[in-house]
Design an enzyme around this catalytic site. Structure first.
Site, PDB file in Angstrom:
ATOM      1  N   HIS A 263       1.026  -1.328   0.027  1.00 19.47           N
ATOM      2  CA  HIS A 263      -0.130  -0.347  -0.298  1.00 19.47           C
ATOM      3  C   HIS A 263       0.915   1.961  -0.431  1.00 19.47           C
ATOM      4  CE1 HIS A 263       0.853  -1.125   4.964  1.00 19.47           C
ATOM      5  NE2 HIS A 263       1.481   0.417   4.515  1.00 19.47           N
ATOM      6  N   ARG A 282       9.793  -1.671   1.866  1.00 20.60           N
ATOM      7  CA  ARG A 282       9.872  -0.901   0.989  1.00 20.60           C
ATOM      8  C   ARG A 282       9.659  -1.427  -0.272  1.00 20.60           C
ATOM      9  NH1 ARG A 282      11.616   1.774   4.972  1.00 20.60           N
ATOM     10  NH2 ARG A 282      10.448   3.636   6.162  1.00 20.60           N
TER      11      ARG A 282
END
Length: 397
Positions: A263, A282
């Site tokens: 997200h 990440r």
């Protein structure tokens, strides 16, 4: 402790560069003459910023108060978590945040210990696991809000390969290995390969930038080019903008981010409630370290249909946002003049007033002020003002 006593808190402002300059100073009745970014307002006991308890003698860290009075957590929370298990925030997202996901608690425990045994410093830029906790998150929009959330269906990813300039080179990857193979291909590609694949898209969007709107992935891809591109470099997270769900939330709508769901917050203001953890993997839209093998090992490739949380009404004039984890729950409430809401919960709560002014157990709290309500304390909230009072309550029930 006096019966039904609650404590006034002051949270911690985080001045990350992606933050806006107006919303949080206005909420907190502060000035921002230097136009500094005010990105997040933290309310909790996180090591990087614990809230302050306001007392007649000055201030005290909320973490210290809870050490002195462990009963404020309640027996169930003490047994299960041993500490306040959540961090409550307000975020003002002016520039898009990194694509990220969070591990399960089981993975966090195993790999935290693995990195500890390997002697990787806790603050090292390439360290993935900062603690042994998972980091589920629920957010509710305070303004129009845009984010990326989970993978779209394979058909949508394949369509992007046939419609975006230069991406047809990736068709064999998805044909042979599906979406996981396609995603791994671009995430593991060299800087030169990424630049070669994205440069045609950059020129294509540059020519049509005046036509772009936030409801289309092209708009956010162009924003990412503007934010992250430099000579000979384009950010590989731009691929994901087309392969993840682009979600719009109106004020009052929410969404839950579970372990493994990629997200990214793109723009807007929200309240966010999360488990007290720093474990982040990440996947782009960032200059920070990306551990591709670890990312691929934890990501959920299943197609996701975003579940927008509209809030479920309860008997106390509130809207609850149910989540499938025991670490926290979130509720928002609006009271018109003369209305009263009462309730007693077994766990601790933190209340933030968004607008208006309310009496909480006889103490007045206005916009931007924060209350800590110990476990087992009955909360009586009353609005005697002409204006509606709007507040959120984070807790463990």
């Amino acid at each position: 402790m006096k019966e039904n006593h609650i404590y006034k808190l002051r949270g911690i402002v985080q001045h990350y560069q992606w933050g806006g300059t107006d919303f949080l100073p206005r909420l907190l009745h502060e000035t921002n003459e230097d136009n500094e970014p005010w990105a997040e307002y933290w309310m909790g006991v996180h090591p990087k910023g614990t809230a302050k308890v306001l007392t007649e003698k000055g201030t005290k860290d909320l973490s210290l108060l809870l050490q002195e009075h462990p009963e404020f957590l309640g027996e169930e929370v003490r047994k299960t978590f041993g500490e306040l298990p959540f961090l409550f925030k307000v975020l003002d997202v002016k520039e898009m945040l990194s694509i990220q996901l969070h591990p399960t608690r089981e993975v966090a425990v195993e790999r935290f210990e693995k990195e500890e045994a390997a002697g990787i410093p806790l603050l090292a830029a390439h360290r993935n696991y900062k603690d042994k906790n998972h980091k589920p998150e629920v957010m509710v929009a305070l303004t129009d809000f845009w984010l990326l959330h989970g993978f779209r269906h394979r058909d949508a990813s394949e369509k992007s390969l046939h419609t975006l300039p230069g991406w047809d080179k990736l068709v064999p990857e998805v044909a042979a290995k599906g979406v996981p193979g396609l995603y791994e291909k671009v995430m593991a590609a060299t800087e030169e390969e990424v630049f070669s694949l994205l440069e045609p898209l950059y020129h294509h969007l540059n020519e049509k930038q005046e036509e772009l709107t936030p409801s289309h992935a092209d708009y956010w891809a162009w924003q990412a080019f503007l934010q992250y591109s430099n000579e000979g470099h384009h950010d590989r997270g731009i691929f994901s903008i087309y392969w993840f769900n682009l979600v719009y939330l109106a004020e009052g709508e929410g969404i839950f981010q579970d372990a493994g769901i990629p997200h990214a917050y793109l723009r807007g203001v929200n309240v966010e409630l999360m488990a007290n953890s720093d474990n982040v993997l990440r996947g782009g839209l960032t200059p920070k370290h990306i551990d591709v093998p670890e990312l691929l090992d934890n990501i959920n490739f299943e197609a996701v249909v975003p579940q927008i949380l509209l809030g479920e009404e309860d008997h106390q004039k509130g809207l609850g946002y149910p989540v499938p984890v025991p670490d926290f729950t979130l509720k928002q409430c609006r009271l018109a003049k003369g209305e009263i809401a009462t309730g007693m919960e077994n766990g601790p709560r933190i209340l933030l007033v968004i607008s208006g002014k309310a009496s909480l157990n006889g103490q007045f709290f206005q916009q931007g002020e924060v209350a800590f309500i110990p476990a087992g304390v009955r909360l009586d909230c009353m609005n005697s003002e002409e204006r509606d009072v709007h507040f959120f309550v984070a807790g463990v029930y």
